[in-house]
Design a protein around this motif. Structure first.
Motif, PDB file in Angstrom:
ATOM      1  N   THR A   2     -43.808  -6.919  46.624  1.00 17.00           N
ATOM      2  CA  THR A   2     -45.018  -6.893  45.461  1.00 17.00           C
ATOM      3  C   THR A   2     -46.019  -7.849  45.862  1.00 17.00           C
ATOM      4  O   THR A   2     -45.932  -9.122  45.879  1.00 17.00           O
ATOM      5  CB  THR A   2     -44.720  -6.727  44.129  1.00 17.00           C
ATOM      6  N   ILE A   3     -47.330  -7.520  46.050  1.00 16.68           N
ATOM      7  CA  ILE A   3     -48.427  -8.291  46.705  1.00 16.68           C
ATOM      8  C   ILE A   3     -48.938  -9.259  45.256  1.00 16.68           C
ATOM      9  O   ILE A   3     -48.986  -8.751  44.063  1.00 16.68           O
ATOM     10  CB  ILE A   3     -49.752  -7.936  46.925  1.00 16.68           C
ATOM     11  N   GLN A   4     -48.538 -10.844  45.320  1.00 20.19           N
ATOM     12  CA  GLN A   4     -48.688 -11.534  44.165  1.00 20.19           C
ATOM     13  C   GLN A   4     -50.212 -11.979  44.319  1.00 20.19           C
ATOM     14  O   GLN A   4     -50.767 -12.050  45.291  1.00 20.19           O
ATOM     15  CB  GLN A   4     -47.738 -12.666  44.079  1.00 20.19           C
ATOM     16  N   PRO A   5     -50.773 -12.511  43.196  1.00 20.84           N
ATOM     17  CA  PRO A   5     -52.079 -13.247  43.345  1.00 20.84           C
ATOM     18  C   PRO A   5     -51.882 -14.606  43.818  1.00 20.84           C
ATOM     19  O   PRO A   5     -51.052 -15.474  43.699  1.00 20.84           O
ATOM     20  CB  PRO A   5     -52.759 -13.346  41.786  1.00 20.84           C
ATOM     21  N   THR A   6     -52.905 -14.970  44.822  1.00 20.27           N
ATOM     22  CA  THR A   6     -53.171 -16.278  45.502  1.00 20.27           C
ATOM     23  C   THR A   6     -53.257 -17.565  44.369  1.00 20.27           C
ATOM     24  O   THR A   6     -52.874 -18.346  44.546  1.00 20.27           O
ATOM     25  CB  THR A   6     -54.067 -16.159  46.271  1.00 20.27           C
ATOM     26  N   SER A   7     -53.700 -16.985  43.142  1.00 23.42           N
ATOM     27  CA  SER A   7     -53.949 -18.072  42.206  1.00 23.42           C
ATOM     28  C   SER A   7     -52.526 -18.359  41.609  1.00 23.42           C
ATOM     29  O   SER A   7     -52.373 -19.575  41.096  1.00 23.42           O
ATOM     30  CB  SER A   7     -54.565 -17.381  40.888  1.00 23.42           C
ATOM     31  N   ASP A   8     -51.463 -17.803  41.730  1.00 25.69           N
ATOM     32  CA  ASP A   8     -50.171 -18.170  41.400  1.00 25.69           C
ATOM     33  C   ASP A   8     -49.250 -18.530  42.732  1.00 25.69           C
ATOM     34  O   ASP A   8     -48.213 -18.621  42.525  1.00 25.69           O
ATOM     35  CB  ASP A   8     -49.486 -17.043  40.903  1.00 25.69           C
ATOM     36  N   LEU A   9     -49.985 -19.027  43.841  1.00 24.53           N
ATOM     37  CA  LEU A   9     -49.130 -19.361  44.930  1.00 24.53           C
ATOM     38  C   LEU A   9     -48.236 -20.240  44.842  1.00 24.53           C
ATOM     39  O   LEU A   9     -47.051 -20.133  45.048  1.00 24.53           O
ATOM     40  CB  LEU A   9     -50.340 -19.796  46.109  1.00 24.53           C
ATOM     41  N   ALA A  10     -48.474 -21.609  44.230  1.00 26.15           N
ATOM     42  CA  ALA A  10     -47.737 -22.550  44.156  1.00 26.15           C
ATOM     43  C   ALA A  10     -46.560 -22.342  43.468  1.00 26.15           C
ATOM     44  O   ALA A  10     -45.052 -22.574  43.913  1.00 26.15           O
ATOM     45  CB  ALA A  10     -48.324 -23.745  43.568  1.00 26.15           C
ATOM     46  N   GLY A  11     -46.522 -21.532  41.940  1.00 28.42           N
ATOM     47  CA  GLY A  11     -45.330 -21.330  41.481  1.00 28.42           C
ATOM     48  C   GLY A  11     -44.480 -20.330  42.008  1.00 28.42           C
ATOM     49  O   GLY A  11     -43.178 -20.133  42.334  1.00 28.42           O
ATOM     50  N   GLY A  12     -45.284 -19.113  42.843  1.00 24.72           N
ATOM     51  CA  GLY A  12     -44.515 -18.110  43.667  1.00 24.72           C
ATOM     52  C   GLY A  12     -43.730 -18.798  44.498  1.00 24.72           C
ATOM     53  O   GLY A  12     -42.580 -18.226  45.090  1.00 24.72           O
ATOM     54  N   LEU A  13     -44.126 -19.649  45.471  1.00 25.02           N
ATOM     55  CA  LEU A  13     -43.580 -20.273  46.386  1.00 25.02           C
ATOM     56  C   LEU A  13     -42.198 -20.975  46.151  1.00 25.02           C
ATOM     57  O   LEU A  13     -41.354 -20.851  46.797  1.00 25.02           O
ATOM     58  CB  LEU A  13     -44.496 -21.382  47.375  1.00 25.02           C
ATOM     59  N   ALA A  14     -42.505 -21.691  45.158  1.00 25.38           N
ATOM     60  CA  ALA A  14     -41.291 -22.292  44.376  1.00 25.38           C
ATOM     61  C   ALA A  14     -40.082 -21.566  43.902  1.00 25.38           C
ATOM     62  O   ALA A  14     -38.922 -21.683  44.333  1.00 25.38           O
ATOM     63  CB  ALA A  14     -41.754 -23.308  43.445  1.00 25.38           C
ATOM     64  N   LYS A  15     -40.624 -20.331  43.090  1.00 24.56           N
ATOM     65  CA  LYS A  15     -39.714 -19.409  42.733  1.00 24.56           C
ATOM     66  C   LYS A  15     -38.900 -18.635  43.849  1.00 24.56           C
ATOM     67  O   LYS A  15     -37.741 -18.590  43.603  1.00 24.56           O
ATOM     68  CB  LYS A  15     -40.388 -18.268  41.984  1.00 24.56           C
ATOM     69  N   GLU A  16     -39.384 -18.512  45.039  1.00 28.51           N
ATOM     70  CA  GLU A  16     -38.739 -17.886  46.010  1.00 28.51           C
ATOM     71  C   GLU A  16     -38.185 -19.041  47.195  1.00 28.51           C
ATOM     72  O   GLU A  16     -37.566 -18.574  48.341  1.00 28.51           O
ATOM     73  CB  GLU A  16     -39.535 -16.909  46.853  1.00 28.51           C
TER      74      GLU A  16
END
Lengths: 208, 208
Positions: free
Chosen positions: A127-141
Protein backbone atom coordinates in the motif's frame (compact mmCIF):
# COMPACT_ATOMS: atom_id res chain seq x y z
CA UNK A 1 42.52 -2.27 8.04
CA UNK A 2 40.25 0.08 6.14
CA UNK A 3 39.24 -1.39 2.81
CA UNK A 4 39.13 1.17 -0.02
CA UNK A 5 35.57 1.81 -1.17
CA UNK A 6 36.47 1.00 -4.80
CA UNK A 7 37.42 -2.50 -3.65
CA UNK A 8 34.12 -2.95 -1.84
CA UNK A 9 32.31 -1.77 -4.97
CA UNK A 10 34.08 -4.42 -7.08
CA UNK A 11 33.31 -7.37 -4.80
CA UNK A 12 29.66 -7.72 -5.90
CA UNK A 13 30.86 -8.02 -9.50
CA UNK A 14 33.30 -10.77 -8.48
CA UNK A 15 30.47 -12.48 -6.65
CA UNK A 16 28.19 -12.34 -9.68
CA UNK A 17 30.81 -13.79 -12.04
CA UNK A 18 31.69 -16.53 -9.56
CA UNK A 19 28.01 -17.41 -9.24
CA UNK A 20 27.68 -17.63 -13.02
CA UNK A 21 30.75 -19.89 -13.16
CA UNK A 22 29.35 -22.17 -10.48
CA UNK A 23 25.98 -22.32 -12.25
CA UNK A 24 27.88 -23.35 -15.38
CA UNK A 25 29.45 -26.24 -13.49
CA UNK A 26 32.91 -24.79 -12.73
CA UNK A 27 34.16 -25.52 -9.20
CA UNK A 28 37.66 -23.99 -9.17
CA UNK A 29 39.00 -20.83 -10.82
CA UNK A 30 42.34 -19.04 -10.71
CA UNK A 31 42.74 -15.27 -10.62
CA UNK A 32 43.85 -15.27 -14.29
CA UNK A 33 40.62 -16.90 -15.48
CA UNK A 34 38.49 -14.79 -13.17
CA UNK A 35 40.29 -11.68 -14.41
CA UNK A 36 39.56 -12.56 -18.04
CA UNK A 37 35.91 -13.06 -17.23
CA UNK A 38 35.69 -9.77 -15.34
CA UNK A 39 37.96 -7.94 -17.76
CA UNK A 40 40.32 -6.79 -15.01
CA UNK A 41 43.89 -7.91 -14.25
CA UNK A 42 44.52 -10.99 -12.15
CA UNK A 43 46.80 -8.84 -9.94
CA UNK A 44 43.86 -6.61 -9.09
CA UNK A 45 41.71 -9.55 -8.12
CA UNK A 46 44.43 -11.00 -5.88
CA UNK A 47 45.05 -7.60 -4.28
CA UNK A 48 41.34 -6.89 -3.74
CA UNK A 49 40.76 -10.27 -2.11
CA UNK A 50 43.92 -9.95 0.03
CA UNK A 51 42.19 -7.25 2.12
CA UNK A 52 39.94 -9.96 3.51
CA UNK A 53 42.40 -12.77 4.15
CA UNK A 54 43.66 -15.74 2.18
CA UNK A 55 41.14 -17.46 -0.06
CA UNK A 56 43.17 -19.56 -2.49
CA UNK A 57 46.10 -21.93 -2.22
CA UNK A 58 49.16 -20.87 -4.23
CA UNK A 59 48.86 -22.45 -7.68
CA UNK A 60 45.60 -24.21 -6.84
CA UNK A 61 43.12 -21.47 -7.62
CA UNK A 62 40.02 -20.60 -5.66
CA UNK A 63 37.32 -23.03 -4.62
CA UNK A 64 34.39 -21.13 -6.08
CA UNK A 65 31.74 -22.38 -3.68
CA UNK A 66 33.89 -21.41 -0.72
CA UNK A 67 34.84 -18.01 -2.16
CA UNK A 68 31.19 -17.19 -2.89
CA UNK A 69 30.24 -18.06 0.69
CA UNK A 70 33.07 -15.92 2.10
CA UNK A 71 32.26 -12.94 -0.13
CA UNK A 72 28.57 -13.15 0.74
CA UNK A 73 29.48 -13.11 4.41
CA UNK A 74 31.92 -10.18 4.00
CA UNK A 75 29.33 -8.15 2.10
CA UNK A 76 26.56 -8.95 4.58
CA UNK A 77 24.57 -10.90 2.01
CA UNK A 78 23.98 -13.98 4.17
CA UNK A 79 20.88 -12.32 5.62
CA UNK A 80 17.90 -10.33 4.30
CA UNK A 81 17.60 -6.55 4.13
CA UNK A 82 14.47 -4.43 4.25
CA UNK A 83 14.18 -1.87 1.47
CA UNK A 84 11.72 1.00 0.98
CA UNK A 85 10.93 2.98 -2.14
CA UNK A 86 10.15 6.70 -2.15
CA UNK A 87 8.46 7.89 -5.35
CA UNK A 88 5.97 5.56 -7.01
CA UNK A 89 5.84 7.11 -10.48
CA UNK A 90 6.55 5.23 -13.69
CA UNK A 91 10.18 4.56 -12.73
CA UNK A 92 9.24 3.64 -9.15
CA UNK A 93 6.68 1.14 -10.43
CA UNK A 94 9.28 -0.46 -12.71
CA UNK A 95 11.65 -0.69 -9.74
CA UNK A 96 9.07 -2.19 -7.40
CA UNK A 97 8.20 -4.89 -9.92
CA UNK A 98 11.86 -5.74 -10.55
CA UNK A 99 12.21 -9.47 -9.92
CA UNK A 100 15.93 -9.35 -9.06
CA UNK A 101 15.77 -8.02 -5.49
CA UNK A 102 14.05 -10.82 -3.59
CA UNK A 103 16.36 -13.70 -4.70
CA UNK A 104 19.34 -11.62 -3.55
CA UNK A 105 17.86 -11.02 -0.10
CA UNK A 106 16.50 -7.51 -0.63
CA UNK A 107 12.82 -7.28 0.36
CA UNK A 108 10.90 -4.18 -0.66
CA UNK A 109 8.66 -3.76 2.38
CA UNK A 110 7.24 -0.25 2.01
CA UNK A 111 6.63 2.46 -0.57
CA UNK A 112 5.85 6.13 -0.26
CA UNK A 113 4.61 8.92 -2.51
CA UNK A 114 3.91 12.60 -1.98
CA UNK A 115 0.91 12.59 -4.34
CA UNK A 116 -2.20 12.15 -2.22
CA UNK A 117 -4.12 10.84 -5.26
CA UNK A 118 -1.97 7.66 -5.34
CA UNK A 119 -1.58 7.20 -1.55
CA UNK A 120 -3.60 4.16 -0.49
CA UNK A 121 -3.27 2.44 -3.88
CA UNK A 122 -1.62 -0.97 -3.98
CA UNK A 123 1.54 -1.55 -6.02
CA UNK A 124 3.39 -4.86 -6.03
CA UNK A 125 1.39 -5.97 -3.00
CA UNK A 126 2.31 -2.83 -1.00
CA UNK A 127 0.00 0.00 0.00
CA UNK A 128 1.45 3.37 -1.02
CA UNK A 129 2.00 5.46 2.13
CA UNK A 130 2.22 9.26 2.26
CA UNK A 131 5.75 10.69 2.16
CA UNK A 132 4.72 12.92 5.07
CA UNK A 133 4.83 9.75 7.24
CA UNK A 134 8.21 8.65 5.87
CA UNK A 135 10.26 8.55 9.08
CA UNK A 136 7.57 6.70 11.02
CA UNK A 137 6.91 4.23 8.22
CA UNK A 138 10.61 3.40 7.85
CA UNK A 139 10.98 2.72 11.58
CA UNK A 140 7.86 0.58 11.67
CA UNK A 141 9.09 -1.66 8.86
CA UNK A 142 12.72 -1.77 10.10
CA UNK A 143 13.95 -0.43 6.78
CA UNK A 144 17.74 -0.30 6.29
CA UNK A 145 18.02 0.73 2.63
CA UNK A 146 15.93 3.29 0.74
CA UNK A 147 15.48 3.76 -3.00
CA UNK A 148 14.78 7.36 -4.03
CA UNK A 149 12.87 7.69 -7.31
CA UNK A 150 11.34 11.14 -6.92
CA UNK A 151 11.69 14.10 -9.31
CA UNK A 152 15.09 15.83 -9.11
CA UNK A 153 13.65 18.94 -7.48
CA UNK A 154 12.54 16.89 -4.44
CA UNK A 155 15.46 14.46 -4.14
CA UNK A 156 17.56 16.41 -1.63
CA UNK A 157 14.63 17.11 0.73
CA UNK A 158 13.66 13.42 0.72
CA UNK A 159 17.29 12.42 1.32
CA UNK A 160 17.51 14.87 4.24
CA UNK A 161 14.49 13.19 5.85
CA UNK A 162 16.04 9.75 5.31
CA UNK A 163 19.30 10.89 6.91
CA UNK A 164 17.41 12.34 9.89
CA UNK A 165 15.56 9.05 10.21
CA UNK A 166 18.90 7.24 10.56
CA UNK A 167 19.05 5.60 7.10
CA UNK A 168 22.69 4.89 6.14
CA UNK A 169 22.25 3.43 2.64
CA UNK A 170 20.47 5.23 -0.18
CA UNK A 171 20.07 4.33 -3.84
CA UNK A 172 19.25 7.51 -5.74
CA UNK A 173 17.63 7.45 -9.18
CA UNK A 174 17.08 11.23 -9.36
CA UNK A 175 19.54 12.74 -11.85
CA UNK A 176 20.91 15.38 -9.49
CA UNK A 177 23.98 15.80 -7.28
CA UNK A 178 22.93 15.33 -3.66
CA UNK A 179 24.60 15.77 -0.27
CA UNK A 180 24.81 13.25 2.55
CA UNK A 181 26.90 13.15 5.74
CA UNK A 182 30.12 11.06 5.61
CA UNK A 183 28.58 8.11 7.49
CA UNK A 184 25.80 7.71 4.90
CA UNK A 185 26.41 5.83 1.66
CA UNK A 186 24.62 6.93 -1.47
CA UNK A 187 24.81 5.25 -4.88
CA UNK A 188 23.48 6.97 -7.94
CA UNK A 189 21.73 5.09 -10.72
CA UNK A 190 21.88 7.49 -13.59
CA UNK A 191 21.87 6.55 -17.26
CA UNK A 192 22.86 10.07 -18.35
CA UNK A 193 26.06 10.00 -16.26
CA UNK A 194 26.83 6.58 -17.76
CA UNK A 195 26.26 7.90 -21.31
CA UNK A 196 28.43 10.94 -20.63
CA UNK A 197 31.33 8.78 -19.48
CA UNK A 198 31.20 6.81 -22.75
CA UNK A 199 30.86 9.59 -25.32
CA UNK A 200 34.41 10.63 -24.40
CA UNK A 201 35.58 7.46 -26.13
CA UNK A 202 33.35 8.02 -29.17
CA UNK A 203 34.80 11.48 -29.72
CA UNK A 204 37.94 11.79 -31.84
CA UNK A 205 40.62 13.77 -29.94
CA UNK A 206 41.23 17.34 -31.06
CA UNK A 207 44.20 17.69 -33.35
CA UNK A 208 46.56 19.99 -31.49
CA UNK B 1 48.57 11.02 -22.46
CA UNK B 2 46.05 8.31 -21.68
CA UNK B 3 43.45 9.48 -19.19
CA UNK B 4 42.51 6.82 -16.61
CA UNK B 5 38.96 5.60 -17.10
CA UNK B 6 38.05 6.41 -13.48
CA UNK B 7 38.86 10.06 -14.21
CA UNK B 8 36.64 10.06 -17.30
CA UNK B 9 33.86 8.50 -15.22
CA UNK B 10 34.11 11.31 -12.65
CA UNK B 11 33.96 14.18 -15.13
CA UNK B 12 30.19 13.93 -15.75
CA UNK B 13 29.64 14.29 -11.99
CA UNK B 14 31.82 17.42 -11.96
CA UNK B 15 29.85 18.74 -14.90
CA UNK B 16 26.52 18.15 -13.15
CA UNK B 17 27.59 19.91 -9.95
CA UNK B 18 29.05 22.84 -11.90
CA UNK B 19 25.79 23.15 -13.83
CA UNK B 20 23.80 23.17 -10.58
CA UNK B 21 26.14 25.87 -9.19
CA UNK B 22 25.70 28.01 -12.30
CA UNK B 23 21.91 27.60 -12.18
CA UNK B 24 22.10 28.79 -8.56
CA UNK B 25 23.86 31.96 -9.69
CA UNK B 26 27.48 31.08 -8.82
CA UNK B 27 30.04 32.10 -11.47
CA UNK B 28 33.39 31.13 -9.91
CA UNK B 29 34.33 28.16 -7.74
CA UNK B 30 37.62 26.90 -6.33
CA UNK B 31 38.59 23.25 -6.08
CA UNK B 32 37.98 23.28 -2.32
CA UNK B 33 34.34 24.36 -2.71
CA UNK B 34 33.77 22.02 -5.63
CA UNK B 35 35.31 19.19 -3.62
CA UNK B 36 32.95 19.81 -0.70
CA UNK B 37 29.98 19.79 -3.03
CA UNK B 38 31.11 16.56 -4.72
CA UNK B 39 32.35 15.02 -1.49
CA UNK B 40 35.82 14.35 -2.91
CA UNK B 41 39.15 16.03 -2.07
CA UNK B 42 40.17 19.24 -3.80
CA UNK B 43 43.47 17.53 -4.72
CA UNK B 44 41.57 14.91 -6.68
CA UNK B 45 39.64 17.52 -8.61
CA UNK B 46 42.80 19.44 -9.47
CA UNK B 47 44.57 16.25 -10.52
CA UNK B 48 41.63 14.99 -12.60
CA UNK B 49 41.31 18.28 -14.44
CA UNK B 50 45.07 18.54 -14.97
CA UNK B 51 44.86 15.69 -17.51
CA UNK B 52 43.06 18.04 -19.85
CA UNK B 53 45.09 21.24 -19.47
CA UNK B 54 44.92 24.28 -17.24
CA UNK B 55 41.46 25.54 -16.38
CA UNK B 56 41.87 27.85 -13.39
CA UNK B 57 44.23 30.62 -12.44
CA UNK B 58 46.25 29.97 -9.26
CA UNK B 59 44.23 31.34 -6.35
CA UNK B 60 41.45 32.63 -8.56
CA UNK B 61 39.28 29.53 -8.85
CA UNK B 62 37.51 28.26 -11.93
CA UNK B 63 35.21 30.29 -14.14
CA UNK B 64 32.24 27.90 -14.02
CA UNK B 65 30.74 28.80 -17.38
CA UNK B 66 34.10 28.28 -19.08
CA UNK B 67 34.84 25.04 -17.24
CA UNK B 68 31.40 23.64 -18.16
CA UNK B 69 32.00 24.45 -21.81
CA UNK B 70 35.44 22.82 -21.78
CA UNK B 71 34.21 19.69 -20.01
CA UNK B 72 31.28 19.36 -22.40
CA UNK B 73 33.70 19.58 -25.30
CA UNK B 74 36.13 17.06 -23.77
CA UNK B 75 33.32 14.59 -23.12
CA UNK B 76 31.81 15.05 -26.57
CA UNK B 77 28.63 16.58 -25.20
CA UNK B 78 28.58 19.61 -27.48
CA UNK B 79 26.71 17.54 -30.07
CA UNK B 80 23.79 15.08 -30.13
CA UNK B 81 24.05 11.27 -29.97
CA UNK B 82 21.66 8.71 -31.37
CA UNK B 83 20.58 6.05 -28.92
CA UNK B 84 18.63 2.83 -29.45
CA UNK B 85 16.86 0.63 -26.92
CA UNK B 86 16.73 -3.16 -27.11
CA UNK B 87 14.03 -4.70 -24.93
CA UNK B 88 10.74 -2.83 -24.62
CA UNK B 89 9.35 -4.52 -21.50
CA UNK B 90 8.27 -2.67 -18.37
CA UNK B 91 11.81 -1.42 -17.68
CA UNK B 92 12.40 -0.52 -21.34
CA UNK B 93 9.20 1.51 -21.40
CA UNK B 94 10.25 3.41 -18.26
CA UNK B 95 13.62 4.10 -19.88
CA UNK B 96 12.13 5.27 -23.18
CA UNK B 97 9.84 7.72 -21.38
CA UNK B 98 12.68 9.09 -19.25
CA UNK B 99 12.70 12.86 -19.80
CA UNK B 100 16.38 13.34 -18.94
CA UNK B 101 18.00 12.14 -22.16
CA UNK B 102 16.88 14.71 -24.73
CA UNK B 103 18.01 17.85 -22.82
CA UNK B 104 21.48 16.31 -22.50
CA UNK B 105 21.74 15.59 -26.22
CA UNK B 106 20.84 11.90 -26.20
CA UNK B 107 18.06 11.14 -28.70
CA UNK B 108 16.38 7.76 -28.49
CA UNK B 109 15.80 7.11 -32.20
CA UNK B 110 14.90 3.41 -32.37
CA UNK B 111 13.67 0.55 -30.22
CA UNK B 112 13.67 -3.19 -30.71
CA UNK B 113 12.01 -6.20 -29.14
CA UNK B 114 12.18 -9.93 -29.79
CA UNK B 115 8.49 -10.46 -28.96
CA UNK B 116 6.58 -10.42 -32.26
CA UNK B 117 3.36 -9.53 -30.40
CA UNK B 118 4.74 -6.06 -29.52
CA UNK B 119 6.67 -5.41 -32.75
CA UNK B 120 4.87 -2.69 -34.69
CA UNK B 121 3.44 -1.05 -31.56
CA UNK B 122 4.33 2.56 -30.87
CA UNK B 123 6.17 3.55 -27.67
CA UNK B 124 7.29 7.09 -26.98
CA UNK B 125 6.67 7.99 -30.61
CA UNK B 126 8.82 5.11 -31.91
CA UNK B 127 7.65 1.98 -33.71
CA UNK B 128 9.01 -1.15 -32.04
CA UNK B 129 11.20 -3.01 -34.56
CA UNK B 130 12.03 -6.72 -34.44
CA UNK B 131 15.34 -7.61 -32.76
CA UNK B 132 16.03 -9.86 -35.75
CA UNK B 133 16.59 -6.66 -37.77
CA UNK B 134 18.82 -5.10 -35.11
CA UNK B 135 22.03 -4.56 -37.11
CA UNK B 136 20.20 -3.07 -40.10
CA UNK B 137 18.01 -0.84 -37.95
CA UNK B 138 20.99 0.54 -36.04
CA UNK B 139 22.85 1.39 -39.23
CA UNK B 140 19.80 3.04 -40.79
CA UNK B 141 19.33 5.35 -37.77
CA UNK B 142 23.07 6.05 -37.30
CA UNK B 143 22.91 4.79 -33.73
CA UNK B 144 26.08 5.22 -31.63
CA UNK B 145 24.89 4.12 -28.19
CA UNK B 146 22.60 1.20 -27.31
CA UNK B 147 20.65 0.53 -24.12
CA UNK B 148 20.13 -3.17 -23.39
CA UNK B 149 17.05 -3.89 -21.25
CA UNK B 150 16.38 -7.53 -22.16
CA UNK B 151 16.12 -10.48 -19.75
CA UNK B 152 19.47 -11.66 -18.39
CA UNK B 153 19.39 -14.89 -20.38
CA UNK B 154 19.41 -12.93 -23.66
CA UNK B 155 21.77 -10.08 -22.74
CA UNK B 156 25.02 -11.60 -24.02
CA UNK B 157 23.57 -12.64 -27.39
CA UNK B 158 22.13 -9.15 -27.93
CA UNK B 159 25.45 -7.59 -26.92
CA UNK B 160 27.30 -9.86 -29.36
CA UNK B 161 25.06 -8.62 -32.19
CA UNK B 162 25.68 -5.01 -31.14
CA UNK B 163 29.44 -5.56 -31.12
CA UNK B 164 29.30 -7.19 -34.59
CA UNK B 165 27.29 -4.20 -35.79
CA UNK B 166 30.11 -1.89 -34.71
CA UNK B 167 28.50 -0.39 -31.59
CA UNK B 168 31.19 0.85 -29.17
CA UNK B 169 29.05 2.09 -26.26
CA UNK B 170 26.52 -0.06 -24.42
CA UNK B 171 24.42 0.64 -21.36
CA UNK B 172 23.36 -2.70 -19.90
CA UNK B 173 20.41 -3.01 -17.52
CA UNK B 174 20.43 -6.82 -17.46
CA UNK B 175 21.75 -8.03 -14.09
CA UNK B 176 24.40 -10.32 -15.52
CA UNK B 177 28.15 -10.20 -16.15
CA UNK B 178 28.72 -9.76 -19.88
CA UNK B 179 31.74 -9.83 -22.18
CA UNK B 180 32.78 -7.22 -24.72
CA UNK B 181 36.03 -6.69 -26.68
CA UNK B 182 38.50 -4.13 -25.24
CA UNK B 183 37.50 -1.39 -27.69
CA UNK B 184 33.85 -1.51 -26.58
CA UNK B 185 32.70 0.31 -23.48
CA UNK B 186 29.90 -1.13 -21.40
CA UNK B 187 28.33 0.42 -18.31
CA UNK B 188 26.06 -1.59 -16.08
CA UNK B 189 23.01 -0.09 -14.42
CA UNK B 190 22.24 -2.54 -11.70
CA UNK B 191 20.48 -1.75 -8.43
CA UNK B 192 21.43 -5.12 -6.90
CA UNK B 193 25.17 -4.48 -7.39
CA UNK B 194 24.67 -1.05 -5.82
CA UNK B 195 22.82 -2.55 -2.84
CA UNK B 196 25.49 -5.20 -2.40
CA UNK B 197 28.24 -2.58 -2.24
CA UNK B 198 26.40 -0.78 0.59
CA UNK B 199 25.42 -3.67 2.85
CA UNK B 200 29.13 -4.12 3.60
CA UNK B 201 28.92 -0.86 5.55
CA UNK B 202 25.71 -1.87 7.33
CA UNK B 203 27.30 -5.08 8.59
CA UNK B 204 29.20 -4.99 11.87
CA UNK B 205 32.70 -6.47 11.41
CA UNK B 206 33.30 -9.94 12.82
CA UNK B 207 34.93 -9.92 16.20
CA UNK B 208 38.21 -11.75 15.69
Amino acid sequence: MDVPEVVVERLPRYLRSLTQLLQGGTEVVNSQQLGELLQVTSAQIRKDLSYFGRFGKQGRGYNIRNLIEQLRHILGLDRTWNVALVGVGRLGRAIISYPGFQPEGFRVVACFDADSSVVGQTVGGLTIQPTSDLAGGLAKEHVQIVIVAVPSAHAQEVIDVLVSAGIKSILNYAPVATQVPPDVRIRNIDPVLAFQSMTYYLTPPDVS
